[in-house]
Design a protein around this motif. Structure first.
Motif, PDB file in Angstrom:
ATOM      1  N   ASP A  68      58.935  15.681 -20.486  1.00 35.43           N
ATOM      2  CA  ASP A  68      57.914  14.995 -19.547  1.00 35.43           C
ATOM      3  C   ASP A  68      58.129  15.434 -18.297  1.00 35.43           C
ATOM      4  O   ASP A  68      57.623  14.863 -17.208  1.00 35.43           O
ATOM      5  CB  ASP A  68      58.485  13.403 -19.357  1.00 35.43           C
ATOM      6  CG  ASP A  68      60.143  13.280 -18.877  1.00 35.43           C
ATOM      7  OD1 ASP A  68      60.968  14.121 -19.677  1.00 35.43           O
ATOM      8  OD2 ASP A  68      60.324  12.726 -17.826  1.00 35.43           O
ATOM      9  N   GLN A  69      58.807  16.588 -18.161  1.00 37.87           N
ATOM     10  CA  GLN A  69      58.818  17.324 -16.584  1.00 37.87           C
ATOM     11  C   GLN A  69      58.323  18.676 -16.614  1.00 37.87           C
ATOM     12  O   GLN A  69      58.967  19.439 -17.572  1.00 37.87           O
ATOM     13  CB  GLN A  69      60.219  17.204 -16.273  1.00 37.87           C
ATOM     14  CG  GLN A  69      60.839  16.039 -15.836  1.00 37.87           C
ATOM     15  CD  GLN A  69      62.235  16.225 -15.245  1.00 37.87           C
ATOM     16  OE1 GLN A  69      62.377  16.552 -14.252  1.00 37.87           O
ATOM     17  NE2 GLN A  69      63.330  15.495 -15.951  1.00 37.87           N
ATOM     18  N   LEU A  70      57.524  18.932 -15.790  1.00 38.91           N
ATOM     19  CA  LEU A  70      57.004  20.448 -15.508  1.00 38.91           C
ATOM     20  C   LEU A  70      58.278  21.125 -15.140  1.00 38.91           C
ATOM     21  O   LEU A  70      58.229  22.407 -15.520  1.00 38.91           O
ATOM     22  CB  LEU A  70      56.128  20.205 -14.450  1.00 38.91           C
ATOM     23  CG  LEU A  70      54.820  19.885 -14.805  1.00 38.91           C
ATOM     24  CD1 LEU A  70      53.822  20.041 -13.475  1.00 38.91           C
ATOM     25  CD2 LEU A  70      53.961  20.400 -15.660  1.00 38.91           C
ATOM     26  N   MET A  71      59.276  20.806 -14.260  1.00 37.44           N
ATOM     27  CA  MET A  71      60.152  21.698 -13.515  1.00 37.44           C
ATOM     28  C   MET A  71      61.328  21.978 -14.496  1.00 37.44           C
ATOM     29  O   MET A  71      61.985  23.054 -14.593  1.00 37.44           O
ATOM     30  CB  MET A  71      60.686  20.917 -12.388  1.00 37.44           C
ATOM     31  CG  MET A  71      59.755  20.300 -11.430  1.00 37.44           C
ATOM     32  SD  MET A  71      58.734  21.648 -11.033  1.00 37.44           S
ATOM     33  CE  MET A  71      59.631  22.441  -9.722  1.00 37.44           C
ATOM     34  N   THR A  72      61.443  21.356 -15.712  1.00 36.60           N
ATOM     35  CA  THR A  72      62.635  21.665 -16.756  1.00 36.60           C
ATOM     36  C   THR A  72      61.809  22.005 -18.015  1.00 36.60           C
ATOM     37  O   THR A  72      62.020  22.972 -18.468  1.00 36.60           O
ATOM     38  CB  THR A  72      63.429  20.367 -16.779  1.00 36.60           C
ATOM     39  OG1 THR A  72      62.691  19.261 -17.019  1.00 36.60           O
ATOM     40  CG2 THR A  72      63.999  20.123 -15.375  1.00 36.60           C
ATOM     41  N   ASP A  73      61.297  20.943 -18.505  1.00 30.85           N
ATOM     42  CA  ASP A  73      60.894  21.239 -20.134  1.00 30.85           C
ATOM     43  C   ASP A  73      59.777  22.310 -20.045  1.00 30.85           C
ATOM     44  O   ASP A  73      59.973  23.297 -20.746  1.00 30.85           O
ATOM     45  CB  ASP A  73      60.488  19.838 -20.523  1.00 30.85           C
ATOM     46  CG  ASP A  73      61.184  18.884 -20.391  1.00 30.85           C
ATOM     47  OD1 ASP A  73      62.480  18.894 -20.949  1.00 30.85           O
ATOM     48  OD2 ASP A  73      60.876  17.758 -19.963  1.00 30.85           O
TER      49      ASP A  73
END
Length: 175
Positions: free
Chosen positions: A117-122
């Motif tokens: 659900d996250q651009l910055m991590t996943d």
């Protein structure tokens, strides 16, 4: 530079992923985030609908590993009863946890999907490892911790940049 934050696919939830199509394209493994991807950040266990989705994942021939930045207790309480392998304290977007999960499944990066659900991590972490990335809408934003809230602000900046260069269209999904 911002293209590394661009997912290969955007859907509202894991239930909207066309597993049959991805399998036909040669994908054999799914690395999935836990909090706000599979369940809300404060939900300790899988919902009946999610348990059914896990069964569908297996029926379609996929291997599955949960990769979470959360602690051992949180991830094991969720994954243990479902007999799902996991990597906790992953430090995403660092590549080590993604490589470990790919290895746990005995697959190659080009056979592996990352769902989160996250651009910055996943998405960023998966893209850096050459994995196919799927971005889902977060399930329960109000339950997110401070680190994730900061990431959400950074995501808005990245989305605006991608939108300016024509790579992020809001109508593709509700994101």
């Amino acid at each position: 530079m911002f293209e590394k934050f661009l997912p290969d696919m955007r859907v509202d939830s894991v239930f909207d992923i066309d597993l049959e199509e991805l399998y036909a394209q040669g994908y054999r493994g799914i690395i999935t985030d836990l909090d706000n991807t599979l369940v809300g950040a404060k939900a300790p266990l899988a919902t009946p609908e999610l348990i059914e989705w896990f069964a569908k994942v297996k029926e379609n021939g996929f291997k599955l590993v949960i990769v979470s930045n959360n602690n051992l207790n949180r991830v094991s309480v969720f994954a243990g009863p479902l007999n799902i392998e996991f990597v906790h304290a992953a430090k995403k977007p660092s590549g080590a946890a993604f490589r470990r999960a790919v290895g746990m499944m005995g697959l190659k990066p080009e056979e592996t999907i990352v769902v989160g659900d996250q651009l910055m991590t996943d998405v960023f972490g998966g893209n850096r490892q050459g994995l196919y990335t799927v971005l889902v809408l977060p399930i329960s934003v109000q339950d997110e911790g401070m680190g994730t809230r900061i990431n959400r602000r950074l995501e808005r900046v990245v989305k605006r940049r991608l939108s300016k260069i024509g790579l992020w269209l809001e109508e593709e999904s509700k994101q």
